[in-house]
Design a protein around this motif. Structure first.
Motif, PDB file in Angstrom:
ATOM      1  N   ALA A  57      -3.973   5.824   0.464  1.00 16.49           N
ATOM      2  CA  ALA A  57      -4.164   5.278  -0.879  1.00 16.49           C
ATOM      3  C   ALA A  57      -5.493   5.727  -1.493  1.00 16.49           C
ATOM      4  O   ALA A  57      -5.551   6.090  -2.677  1.00 16.49           O
ATOM      5  CB  ALA A  57      -4.087   3.746  -0.838  1.00 16.49           C
TER       6      ALA A  57
ATOM      7  N   GLU B 119       2.845  10.989  -3.571  1.00 12.08           N
ATOM      8  CA  GLU B 119       1.827  11.221  -4.594  1.00 12.08           C
ATOM      9  C   GLU B 119       0.664  12.039  -4.044  1.00 12.08           C
ATOM     10  O   GLU B 119       0.041  12.814  -4.785  1.00 12.08           O
ATOM     11  CB  GLU B 119       1.335   9.883  -5.150  1.00 12.08           C
ATOM     12  CG  GLU B 119       2.377   9.133  -5.972  1.00 12.08           C
ATOM     13  CD  GLU B 119       2.867   9.943  -7.165  1.00 12.08           C
ATOM     14  OE1 GLU B 119       2.067  10.694  -7.761  1.00 12.08           O
ATOM     15  OE2 GLU B 119       4.062   9.829  -7.512  1.00 12.08           O
TER      16      GLU B 119
ATOM     17  N   ASP C  83      -3.212   2.681   6.118  1.00  9.76           N
ATOM     18  CA  ASP C  83      -2.602   2.830   4.798  1.00  9.76           C
ATOM     19  C   ASP C  83      -3.652   3.109   3.730  1.00  9.76           C
ATOM     20  O   ASP C  83      -3.377   3.813   2.750  1.00  9.76           O
ATOM     21  CB  ASP C  83      -1.809   1.567   4.450  1.00  9.76           C
ATOM     22  CG  ASP C  83      -0.677   1.324   5.428  1.00  9.76           C
ATOM     23  OD1 ASP C  83       0.215   2.184   5.512  1.00  9.76           O
ATOM     24  OD2 ASP C  83      -0.689   0.303   6.134  1.00  9.76           O
ATOM     25  N   ASP C  84      -4.853   2.565   3.912  1.00  4.62           N
ATOM     26  CA  ASP C  84      -5.932   2.851   2.971  1.00  4.62           C
ATOM     27  C   ASP C  84      -6.284   4.337   2.949  1.00  4.62           C
ATOM     28  O   ASP C  84      -6.686   4.873   1.907  1.00  4.62           O
ATOM     29  CB  ASP C  84      -7.194   2.068   3.350  1.00  4.62           C
ATOM     30  CG  ASP C  84      -7.126   0.606   2.938  1.00  4.62           C
ATOM     31  OD1 ASP C  84      -6.426   0.292   1.968  1.00  4.62           O
ATOM     32  OD2 ASP C  84      -7.772  -0.219   3.610  1.00  4.62           O
TER      33      ASP C  84
ATOM     34  N   SER D  70      -1.707  -2.622  -6.068  1.00  4.26           N
ATOM     35  CA  SER D  70      -2.955  -3.348  -5.858  1.00  4.26           C
ATOM     36  C   SER D  70      -2.660  -4.841  -5.742  1.00  4.26           C
ATOM     37  O   SER D  70      -1.550  -5.296  -6.047  1.00  4.26           O
ATOM     38  CB  SER D  70      -3.893  -3.108  -7.043  1.00  4.26           C
ATOM     39  OG  SER D  70      -3.355  -3.742  -8.208  1.00  4.26           O
TER      40      SER D  70
ATOM     41  N   ALA E 194       3.208   6.667  -1.518  1.00  2.00           N
ATOM     42  CA  ALA E 194       1.801   7.070  -1.453  1.00  2.00           C
ATOM     43  C   ALA E 194       1.680   8.497  -0.921  1.00  2.00           C
ATOM     44  O   ALA E 194       0.913   9.310  -1.449  1.00  2.00           O
ATOM     45  CB  ALA E 194       1.017   6.102  -0.577  1.00  2.00           C
TER      46      ALA E 194
ATOM     47  N   LYS F 199       0.831  -1.212   0.000  1.00  2.00           N
ATOM     48  CA  LYS F 199       0.000   0.000   0.000  1.00  2.00           C
ATOM     49  C   LYS F 199       0.861   1.256   0.000  1.00  2.00           C
ATOM     50  O   LYS F 199       0.495   2.267  -0.618  1.00  2.00           O
ATOM     51  CB  LYS F 199      -0.947  -0.019   1.201  1.00  2.00           C
ATOM     52  CG  LYS F 199      -2.022  -1.102   1.100  1.00  2.00           C
ATOM     53  CD  LYS F 199      -3.026  -1.026   2.240  1.00  2.00           C
ATOM     54  CE  LYS F 199      -4.090  -2.098   2.099  1.00  2.00           C
ATOM     55  NZ  LYS F 199      -5.138  -2.000   3.143  1.00  2.00           N
ATOM     56  N   ASP F 200       2.006   1.211   0.700  1.00  2.32           N
ATOM     57  CA  ASP F 200       2.918   2.348   0.674  1.00  2.32           C
ATOM     58  C   ASP F 200       3.350   2.674  -0.755  1.00  2.32           C
ATOM     59  O   ASP F 200       3.575   3.841  -1.101  1.00  2.32           O
ATOM     60  CB  ASP F 200       4.178   2.053   1.503  1.00  2.32           C
ATOM     61  CG  ASP F 200       3.909   2.067   2.998  1.00  2.32           C
ATOM     62  OD1 ASP F 200       2.861   2.589   3.411  1.00  2.32           O
ATOM     63  OD2 ASP F 200       4.755   1.540   3.746  1.00  2.32           O
ATOM     64  N   ASP F 201       3.499   1.632  -1.577  1.00  5.39           N
ATOM     65  CA  ASP F 201       3.932   1.806  -2.961  1.00  5.39           C
ATOM     66  C   ASP F 201       2.772   1.870  -3.939  1.00  5.39           C
ATOM     67  O   ASP F 201       2.972   1.782  -5.165  1.00  5.39           O
ATOM     68  CB  ASP F 201       4.877   0.661  -3.361  1.00  5.39           C
ATOM     69  CG  ASP F 201       6.224   0.754  -2.671  1.00  5.39           C
ATOM     70  OD1 ASP F 201       6.608   1.866  -2.255  1.00  5.39           O
ATOM     71  OD2 ASP F 201       6.906  -0.282  -2.534  1.00  5.39           O
ATOM     72  N   LEU F 202       1.543   1.994  -3.407  1.00  8.58           N
ATOM     73  CA  LEU F 202       0.331   2.110  -4.215  1.00  8.58           C
ATOM     74  C   LEU F 202       0.156   0.917  -5.154  1.00  8.58           C
ATOM     75  O   LEU F 202      -0.284   1.061  -6.300  1.00  8.58           O
ATOM     76  CB  LEU F 202       0.348   3.416  -5.020  1.00  8.58           C
ATOM     77  CG  LEU F 202       0.309   4.708  -4.189  1.00  8.58           C
ATOM     78  CD1 LEU F 202       0.470   5.923  -5.095  1.00  8.58           C
ATOM     79  CD2 LEU F 202      -1.015   4.806  -3.409  1.00  8.58           C
TER      80      LEU F 202
ATOM     81  N   VAL G 292      -5.262   9.392  -2.489  1.00 10.76           N
ATOM     82  CA  VAL G 292      -4.518   9.533  -3.743  1.00 10.76           C
ATOM     83  C   VAL G 292      -5.402   9.149  -4.925  1.00 10.76           C
ATOM     84  O   VAL G 292      -5.451   9.852  -5.945  1.00 10.76           O
ATOM     85  CB  VAL G 292      -3.237   8.665  -3.727  1.00 10.76           C
ATOM     86  CG1 VAL G 292      -2.583   8.644  -5.104  1.00 10.76           C
ATOM     87  CG2 VAL G 292      -2.249   9.190  -2.694  1.00 10.76           C
ATOM     88  N   GLY G 293      -6.117   8.039  -4.783  1.00 10.06           N
ATOM     89  CA  GLY G 293      -7.008   7.608  -5.848  1.00 10.06           C
ATOM     90  C   GLY G 293      -8.082   8.638  -6.150  1.00 10.06           C
ATOM     91  O   GLY G 293      -8.423   8.883  -7.319  1.00 10.06           O
TER      92      GLY G 293
END
Length: 370
Positions: free
Chosen positions: A194, A231, A190-191, A154, A228, A149-152, A197-198
């Motif tokens: 993420a 970004e 972490d979500d 999936s 994440a 999740k840190d690196d985005l 960012v999404g």
């Protein structure tokens, strides 16, 4: 304080950073060089000069304590209520953002936030449901999901790069875990990043609203951010690019939890017009200590060039003792403390730092026997 008074206690490079009128700003702040001072004085200066309204400032850092201290300092400088400045952690800001807008991603706004214990319990349930190896610690699965999740990344991304049984199992578990979170109407920490960012990537209207809402974005401890968070910062930066980041690549110690120091160095690539200010005057240590530290850190292959200096030119040089084992090391330290106590020093003047908690026992024994 007025704008001139805010600048009075700052040295020349600090003033240069504080007075930067707008556009991207990258401050390399060496240890003890007044990093937080620059950040808080910059916010106060922007408000005092009328460059921005307090409610259009967004300052993010990593802990609630740091955010609270930041607001206290700003309030002290302005001698006025600084509550309209939004200062908080990455996670608290993202939680606030998602409460308002997550419905645009198809999720209810009344989601619950799982802490590490909740996360571990749910992962354990998913491991059992999938029949994954029981001898792998839950913490190992948890760590793998967090880093993804840190690196985005999936679950599909993990499937695509899985090279062995553990990585393939991790991808399966990650997928099941995310489905379980959604079923429970939950997000983990972490979500929060993420999903934010999404949201910024896919919803232009929300991004534009935030760019209009926050005219200046300031980020502390930038050497500790993960991809994440990086970004997120890019997504929150408006068209005028009024983003100020402060950090020190020499102080990056959180790679084990996803921090990527190269992102501090990448900032100038992504914001080529950024003004760069380097703070090298140290207010905390003596020159012999700074020189010793420099000769160690200067061997790092990828670091921004800087060398700390101080007006405290004189002082005892650091003592290095190369012990043959941990027992000899601990008893050498205890001996130094015992000698100093005999010279009218107090026990509360001493601190012993060790790398891991497992090393404490040998020191405890040495001090009990001295």
């Amino acid at each position: 304080m007025n704008a001139d008074q805010i600048l009075e206690a700052l040295n020349e490079p600090q003033q240069e950073a504080v007075k930067h009128p707008g556009g991207p700003l990258l401050v390399f702040a060496g240890a003890g060089s007044g990093k937080t001072r620059v950040l808080t004085h910059r916010i106060a200066y922007l408000i005092a000069t009328g460059a921005v309204s307090a409610n259009k400032v967004l300052a993010v850092t990593f802990t609630n304590k740091a955010a609270g201290e930041m607001k206290e300092r700003i309030q002290g400088l302005l001698q006025a209520d600084a509550s309209r400045v939004w200062a908080g952690t990455f996670h608290s800001f993202c939680a606030y953002l998602l409460r308002r807008y997550i419905s645009r991603l198809g999720r209810p706004s009344n989601f619950v936030i799982y802490d590490e214990d909740d996360q571990a319990a749910l992962i354990k349930q998913c491991v059992e449901a999938l029949g994954l190896p029981g001898d792998t610690p839950v913490s190992a699965w948890q760590y793998g999901i967090e880093r993804a999740k840190d690196d985005l990344l999936s679950p599909d991304d993990l499937y695509g790069r899985a090279a062995d049984f553990f990585e393939h199992s991790l991808a399966r578990l990650y997928d099941a875990y995310q489905r379980a979170l959604a079923k429970n109407n939950a997000l983990d920490f972490d979500d929060l990043i993420a999903y934010a960012v999404g949201l910024l990537r896919t919803d232009r209207e929300v991004a534009d609203r935030l760019h209009e809402r926050y005219h200046h974005l300031l980020v502390d401890e930038f050497q500790d951010i993960n991809l994440a968070q990086y970004e997120l910062v890019r997504g929150l930066t408006g068209p005028e690019q009024n983003v100020s980041v402060v950090g020190d690549d020499d102080q990056s110690i959180y790679g084990w939890r996803g921090a990527r120091v190269e992102l501090l160095l990448r900032f100038h690539h992504d914001f080529p017009q950024a003004k760069v200010v380097t703070l090298e005057q140290n207010y905390r240590s003596t020159q012999p200590i700074l020189d010793a530290a420099f000769h160690v850190i200067s061997r790092n292959a990828t670091r921004a060039e800087k060398r700390l200096w101080t007006e405290k030119e004189h002082g005892e040089p650091p003592l290095v003792f190369d012990a043959p084992n941990e027992q000899e090391e601990a008893y050498a330290v205890a001996s130094i403390v015992r000698q100093a106590l005999g010279e009218d020093h107090s026990p509360n003047e001493f601190a012993v730092l060790y790398r891991t908690n497992a090393q404490s026992r040998v020191y405890e024994e040495a001090f009990m026997n001295m």
